[in-house]
Design an enzyme around this catalytic site. Sequence first.
Site, short mmCIF file in Angstrom:
data_model
loop_
_atom_site.label_atom_id
_atom_site.label_comp_id
_atom_site.label_asym_id
_atom_site.label_seq_id
_atom_site.Cartn_x
_atom_site.Cartn_y
_atom_site.Cartn_z
N ASP A 1 -8.32 2.59 4.48
CA ASP A 1 -8.55 1.15 4.49
C ASP A 1 -9.97 0.90 4.00
OD1 ASP A 1 -6.21 0.23 5.30
OD2 ASP A 1 -6.85 -0.44 7.29
N ARG B 1 0.83 -1.22 0.00
CA ARG B 1 0.00 0.00 0.00
C ARG B 1 0.85 1.25 0.00
NH1 ARG B 1 -3.29 -0.10 5.48
NH2 ARG B 1 -3.97 1.92 4.71
N ASP C 1 1.86 0.61 10.04
CA ASP C 1 1.52 1.95 10.52
C ASP C 1 2.67 2.55 11.31
OD1 ASP C 1 -1.16 2.80 9.83
OD2 ASP C 1 -1.81 0.95 10.82
#
Lengths: 670, 734
Positions: free
Chosen positions: A494, A478, A583
């Site tokens: 998301d 991503r 993250d």
Amino acid sequence: MQSWRGKSLWLALSASWLLVLLRVFPLLRLAVPARPWASAPQGWPHWLDTELLPSFSQPGELPEDAPQPPQAPRGGGCDWGACFDASKCRTGGLKVFVHPVAGPISAAHRKILASIESSRYHTASPEEACLLLFLSLEVPAGECSPVPQQWNGGRNHLVLDLHPAPCPQTFQLGRAMVAKASPTADTFRPGFDVALPLLPEAHPLRGGAPGQLRQHSPHPGVPLLALAEERGRWRTAGTDPSACPWDGRCEQDRGPEQTHPGGTLPNATFCLIPSHRPDALHFLQALQAGCIPVLLSPRWELPFSEVIDWTKAAIVADERLPFQVLAALQEMPLTRVLALRQQTQFLWDAYFSSVEKVMHTTLEIIQDRIFGASAHASLLWNSPPGALLALPTFSTSPSDFPFYHLQRGSRPVGRFSALIWVGAPGQPPLKLIQAVAGSQNCAQILVLWSSEKPPPSRWPETPVPLTVMDGQRKVSDRFFPHRAISTDAILSLDGHSSVTTSEVDFAFLVWQSFPERMVGFLTWNHFWDEAQGGWGYTAERANEFSMVLTSAAFYHRYYHTLFTHSLPKALRTLADEAPTCVDILMNFLVAAVTKLPPIKVPYGKQHLEATPPLVPGGPEPQPTARDCINQMAAGFGYMPLVSSRLRLDPVLFKDPVSVLRKKYRSLEKP
Amino acid sequence: MGQVCLEREEEAACVIMCASVKYNIRGPALIPRMKSKHRIYYITLFSIVLLGLIATGMFQFWPHSIESSSDWSVEKRSVRDVPVVRLPADSPIPERGDLSCRMHTCFDVYRCGFNPKNKIKVYIYSLKKYVDDFGVPVSNTISREYNELLTAISDSDYYTDDISRACLFVPSIDVLNQNTLRIKETAQALAQLSRWDRGTNHLLFNMLPGGPPDYNTALDVPRDRALLAGGGFSTWTYRQGYDVSIPVYSPLSAEVDLPEKGPGPRRYFLLSSQMAVHPEYREDLEALQARHGEAVLVLDKCTNLSEGVLSVRRRCHKHQVFDYPQVLQEATFCVVLRGARLGQAVLSDVLRAGCVPVVIADSYVLPFSEVLDWKRASVVVPEEKMSEVYSILQSVPQRQIEEMQRQARWFWEAYFQSIKAIALATLQIINDRIYPYAALSYEEWNDPPTVKRGSVSNPLFLPLIPPQSQGFTAIVLTYDRVESLFRVITEVSKVPSLSKLLVVWNNQNKNPPEDSLWPKIRVPLKVVRTAENKLSNRFFPYDEIETEAVLAIDDDIIMLTSDELQFGYEVWREFPDRLVGYPGRLHLWDHEMNKWKYESEWTNEVSMVLTGAAFYHKYFNYLYTYKMPGDIKNWVDAHMNCEDIAMNFLVANVTGKAVIKVTPRKKFKCPECTAIDGLSLDQTHMVERSECINKFASVFGTMPLKVVEHRADPVLYKDDFPEKLKSFPNIGSL
């Protein structure tokens, strides 16, 4: 009769007087030397026949001259064009091979080898390499390191020479470049050799101690000067203009001074480094301490002088003019002092604080020479975050990066691209697409389909182009710099995220003011866990935060390039294994680049109720996730995250005024 | 000095006059009829003295007309009439240039010790004509360009005619072109200069070095330690940090008028305009042309030009004739190939045309490379890669090409276009080496004016969050509202991070209250008395301010809670380069009136904060007091208003960033100042404030204020969360 004679006599007399006066005056003027107004216009004369003077070159001689056969590079000297064959690097990119080192090596050398191996330029095969690195070892005096195999006359070799006193009869260097710690300007070949800093034995491999500067301007109580002494010590010195603090002859009028014990960093505004102490360690110490180095000798080549503009961080002065130098330091405008101090810290942090940074900078310089026109611009080397974090492969125009808008007088361009990552459940995020597409600022929607299920064939009609990309099954995908992303701003989402149009609009507006930071809705906070002896983090709501979740956040697309091409592979693999790690990794990356916390913007309560488990595993992170933050910190060599205690709200947020006045009224819905 | 000379001169005149008068008195013819004669005599004497004085005065105060006419013969001479110096065949020759010379070994900085203002002083030797034993001249006395160069130096601030105070010496011996001089004899001429001293601190200018057959890349004249400003250095002969690499001046710069052409795509991608290109290279170029067709144009000498047409100004391709240098403006990239010499005048023409030079000359040291960043304006290609030049250039993105075109033109304008520009840039480089702490920065050398204007260099650019422990200094400006002041002091002292309180007592007619009357607080409290009741006193950089953070607060701001102030400080720590304040204000463009308008209504935007209570970095106090542009400071003090707007302008202008408004606070309400809230007063107030904005915008020449739509609140502000767990629960209302 007599009166007439008298009169005529008088007349004649006075006439002759006048004549005498007029004649004598010019003579007098000549007798009086150097009259100011007579000297001013003197200078190069204006010739009467200026127009008739011949030109310095005959027509025909200029603009051309007689052709000359191409010359072969002469022996003896070397420069980049003559001695380095860059063609191999152009086709295959810069690949670096390190000659295996024979015999025992010191810890310092081991760190150097490790840092090169961690570089993205490293290769294990000498055939593939276009740069071969040879580590010159410390050997007993008189002896020299043996010439390695595949030496090839030194062509495309870089000899790393880390000792201030090199082996006297170094083996035939041939065409090899030399990267040497604090070389003298006399033997240094600009544009070919690389000047390194002299690293202390204990210099950390990566991470490294941060700069010591805690405030921008010098504290009023701090002494102006510190003087370098033996063995890395410093002495604060008076600024009495009659004394020359670095000269032994006037030691007696030192004034109030004190010697700092060895090892501590100087605490002064300027750090004088005299030439008779060519102890280059002082230079790095001063840099780290945020004490402006004043080099009283122009004899050394400063480290990485090829790319670093040292006039912005240090002062190279001539010790032969002590009074001028002292006066210049005392009278230096505050603005300049501030700029110099801050630049020392930036440079220390960007290029010098660890062995890894020093070695990577060396390779980056060579890479820049190969790139030629598409190398780092000087601005990228000399302003935060530094050239190691501003990849020229991303763009050659500084305005494309998020960091240089102020210096360039530019703004981030365009609207934003929403990048929706659809993971395991494989539900098309229809509601989310509608909410995002409703924003005036949305330029395109990209759906990165990473689910095992095939994507649906029909997608909702949207006012902006919607592209479905087939993603790999890896989480780190991503953050890949997909070609389809056409705007500077990315809204990362998301599949299960939930945002409203108005939240997106406001967050985008905030991001435009802070294009180098991440702007997000949901936050985590990290903390030092005494009990566990490690870092921990929590998703619980708190008064401060240090990370924003990338399941709903704005950031610059450059961070995708940086994530994919500059992060060590080990860290990315780690992130692929534990999804929450990705993250953390992204937040680590952005914080390491900006040294600033992310920004939080308001997020409706209704989302929290709608989708409770945003954090996989609930508010208390799983043990693997806890491991993750510690492994990241180890990989970076330090903890880059910075906490913030504020949230940016719309100006009239929840103010008791008519809701009609408010632009973002839907943000306030209960 | 002038005074002294003048007096001395008059004295001298007087002595001569008096002596003659004495002689006349003794003259026999004057003895009879003394009485009546005496009067005439005195009158005459007096008038003569008067005349003499007037004459003196005329000489003194009529300098220029008389001067120029009398000096005419000295100043306006012909070059042919300069003194001739005969050089004996056995006069000394300097040693060859010392390749190891550097500023710290071969340059005598002590000679530059006198120079004030960090500016070197340059002396020019007077012009002589040198001949050998047989009377044959050593060289052309002086060329047009060298004369121009010396005139430029002479007209500049660097020039001095006092040889004993000079730091740099420029011989008037013209060595611009080595081909026009006799090497040995020129060296002898240099050696006999009065301050030669092995060439120390002497600067020679040379544009065309070397001669056939091997064309050295530096001047062949032995010159010992003299610095050489040379065109066409190679890395082998260039002494880094000692010599200066200069351009080869193109005479076309002055002869041809070539208006600027903006950047952008052009007809030809690559152009070669040089005439004398080595056959091997010409083959390579023609191969390129054959491969890429229209995009590449290789020009050559014209063979069949009619008489009277300047062949220098024409180029041909097959039978097509092109005007030179105009044709350069039709190309994106222009080849600058070395000839026998590395430095080529065509580089100057190419830059001027805004064509990006493709420099193909191995080991060539580009002009002024010590300070100019050639990566931004040129592409350097190794000679052996000549056949790949097209693909190398193709990889340069269009945006970068345009940037380079702009940069090329700017380099020409600033450093190539005239001999004067070349001379001054050379001296500036040497000056920068001698006074490095006063040197021009990279940006000053390299950024074109358009970039310089648009860019902002934030003085607090380092991303840094200052430690909380440092705290802040509160500065309270007060006149005589003692009661309110004491309440403010008591309130502010409750803020945990306060480290010092400074009261600026702005009332000269009244003493501040006695020490015992002041509230007892936990931090040091200092009172500063001012000399004049000026608003700008609030922004003075007092020595007493030790912390970086400053809280400016009025003596009537009593409603801000301790939480609000502490939170304000925390926000400032995250934005130390900005103004952090409570009530926000906005500037708007009034389309009807065509000017700026001040707005204090409920708006979704904010561009200023009031400094009635605001945190900022103390550096801005220094800027406000010493660096405020124009007459803004005086205007503020005269109008007793708008000091806060001035501060907002200043900070936004220097940092390029917006303010941060914290908390919902919109007004500073207080019991004492409710009277001012009256409608009419309010309106005149708004008009005045609008006037300030317009005034300041005109002084700054731009509108620096930035508009944003966000404010800073505590993370959990108004969140559904237990109040007692919030760090800043007591954030006041409006």
